[in-house]
Design a protein around this motif. Structure first.
Motif, PDB file in Angstrom:
ATOM      1  N   UNK A  68       1.289   6.865  -6.656  1.00  0.00           N
ATOM      2  CA  UNK A  68       0.179   7.772  -6.953  1.00  0.00           C
ATOM      3  C   UNK A  68       0.595   9.224  -6.734  1.00  0.00           C
ATOM      4  N   UNK A  69       1.333   9.480  -5.655  1.00  0.00           N
ATOM      5  CA  UNK A  69       1.795  10.839  -5.385  1.00  0.00           C
ATOM      6  C   UNK A  69       2.767  11.319  -6.462  1.00  0.00           C
ATOM      7  N   UNK A  70       3.635  10.391  -6.907  1.00  0.00           N
ATOM      8  CA  UNK A  70       4.592  10.751  -7.951  1.00  0.00           C
ATOM      9  C   UNK A  70       3.878  11.065  -9.262  1.00  0.00           C
ATOM     10  N   UNK A 109       2.176  14.421  -8.888  1.00  0.00           N
ATOM     11  CA  UNK A 109       3.157  15.504  -8.979  1.00  0.00           C
ATOM     12  C   UNK A 109       3.586  15.732 -10.422  1.00  0.00           C
ATOM     13  N   UNK A 110       3.798  14.651 -11.150  1.00  0.00           N
ATOM     14  CA  UNK A 110       4.180  14.766 -12.557  1.00  0.00           C
ATOM     15  C   UNK A 110       3.075  15.423 -13.375  1.00  0.00           C
ATOM     16  N   UNK A 111       1.827  15.045 -13.118  1.00  0.00           N
ATOM     17  CA  UNK A 111       0.704  15.646 -13.834  1.00  0.00           C
ATOM     18  C   UNK A 111       0.585  17.139 -13.523  1.00  0.00           C
ATOM     19  N   UNK A 112       0.789  17.506 -12.261  1.00  0.00           N
ATOM     20  CA  UNK A 112       0.721  18.916 -11.878  1.00  0.00           C
ATOM     21  C   UNK A 112       1.851  19.715 -12.529  1.00  0.00           C
ATOM     22  N   UNK A 113       3.034  19.124 -12.604  1.00  0.00           N
ATOM     23  CA  UNK A 113       4.169  19.803 -13.255  1.00  0.00           C
ATOM     24  C   UNK A 113       3.890  20.023 -14.740  1.00  0.00           C
ATOM     25  N   UNK A 114       3.332  19.011 -15.397  1.00  0.00           N
ATOM     26  CA  UNK A 114       3.003  19.146 -16.818  1.00  0.00           C
ATOM     27  C   UNK A 114       1.918  20.192 -17.031  1.00  0.00           C
ATOM     28  N   UNK A 115       0.922  20.192 -16.152  1.00  0.00           N
ATOM     29  CA  UNK A 115      -0.161  21.176 -16.265  1.00  0.00           C
ATOM     30  C   UNK A 115       0.375  22.592 -16.048  1.00  0.00           C
ATOM     31  N   UNK A 116       1.240  22.750 -15.049  1.00  0.00           N
ATOM     32  CA  UNK A 116       1.821  24.064 -14.788  1.00  0.00           C
ATOM     33  C   UNK A 116       2.676  24.538 -15.954  1.00  0.00           C
ATOM     34  N   UNK A 117       3.477  23.628 -16.506  1.00  0.00           N
ATOM     35  CA  UNK A 117       4.317  23.986 -17.659  1.00  0.00           C
ATOM     36  C   UNK A 117       3.451  24.395 -18.846  1.00  0.00           C
ATOM     37  N   UNK A 131       0.827  -1.210   0.000  1.00  0.00           N
ATOM     38  CA  UNK A 131       0.000   0.000   0.000  1.00  0.00           C
ATOM     39  C   UNK A 131       0.859   1.257   0.000  1.00  0.00           C
ATOM     40  N   UNK A 132       1.993   1.179   0.763  1.00  0.00           N
ATOM     41  CA  UNK A 132       2.896   2.338   0.805  1.00  0.00           C
ATOM     42  C   UNK A 132       3.505   2.596  -0.564  1.00  0.00           C
TER      43      UNK A 132
END
Length: 275
Positions: free
Chosen positions: A9-11, A14-22, A2-3
């Protein structure tokens, strides 16, 4: 197991947020690069990534084209709109949040229907009214028009913050002898202060970026930045570089305000999220 899934999932998040921000910052970065390039470099095909930067167009915008005066006009109109709109909207939202029955809901939906009106339908009546009152090319014309347009949004946003404040707090303050105004200013308003900053920011953005009403109601003495920027463009490539420099400059005051108010904005956006 689970960990490991949680970290994955967090990674991915984070990757999706970075792509969206870019993706969101790409137009801003492109405008900045255009503003520091000569036209021959800015419109080269393929685009030039190695070039000699120049701040000539930024200097022209602020030193020769008078954009500092247009910025002052924008700030005066936007700040005045925020002060009037948020003050009235906060009191109206508090009253509606404490009303019981369907009356408050009807008023809120009526305000929402007014906010849904296309600006184009209201521009001509506002222009005729301002012309009749001899208010064309004055600050009050723009401020009154923007307050009328943004007031429903302000009331709805502040209402969402006030309804999260239990009415028992008002009753306890009333038992202690506080008047209605004392309950509002000394008890309830400090609780929703972060939400007040959020409302002020969005009202500032709406007033600061308004183009249509500024185009119709302002003139040489009260012209705002959005109208001034729209004058550049067309066939002359130098005007595109000037527009890019002005677009970057128009974002600086808002970015500075958000940087200064970041702590209040984060608290305001999270207000009511945790019961």
């Amino acid at each position: 197991m689970n960990t490991h899934r949680s970290r994955t999932s967090q990674l991915l998040l984070l990757l999706a947020l970075c792509l969206f921000t870019a993706l969101m910052l790409t137009p801003v970065a492109w405008a900045f690069l255009t503003s520091i390039k000569l036209p021959i470099d800015a419109f080269a095909i393929p685009p030039k990534l190695v070039f000699t930067p120049t701040f000539e167009f930024h200097q022209q915008v602020w030193m020769e084209k008078g954009f500092a005066r247009y910025l002052a006009n924008s700030l005066v109109i936007a700040v005045s709109t925020v002060v009037v709109s948020v003050s009235i909207g906060t009191m109206a939202a508090y009253g509606l949040s404490r009303m019981r029955g369907k009356a408050a809901r009807g008023v809120l939906f009526g305000l929402l229907s007014l906010r849904m009106f296309p600006h184009m339908l209201l521009a001509i009546p506002f222009f005729l009214l301002a012309k009749f009152l001899n208010l064309i090319d004055t600050y009050p014309a723009m401020v009154l028009a923007l307050v009328a347009i943004n007031q429903p949004f302000t009331i709805w946003l502040m209402h969402s913050f006030f309804v999260d404040v239990p009415s028992e707090i008002d009753e306890a303050a009333a038992i202690d002898g506080a008047s209605e105004w004392q309950i509002f200013f000394r008890v309830v308003l400090p609780i929703v202060r972060p939400g007040l900053w959020v409302t002020a920011l969005f009202s500032l953005l709406l007033a600061y970026n308004e183009f249509l009403f500024a185009l119709v109601l302002t003139g040489p003495h009260t012209k705002t930045l959005p109208v001034a920027i729209a004058e550049y463009g067309g066939e002359d490539l130098n005007y595109w570089s000037l527009s890019a420099a002005a677009a970057i400059g128009i974002m600086v005051p808002i970015m500075a305000f958000m940087a200064l108010m970041q702590r209040h904005l984060v608290r305001g956006l999270a207000l009511g999220a945790v019961k």
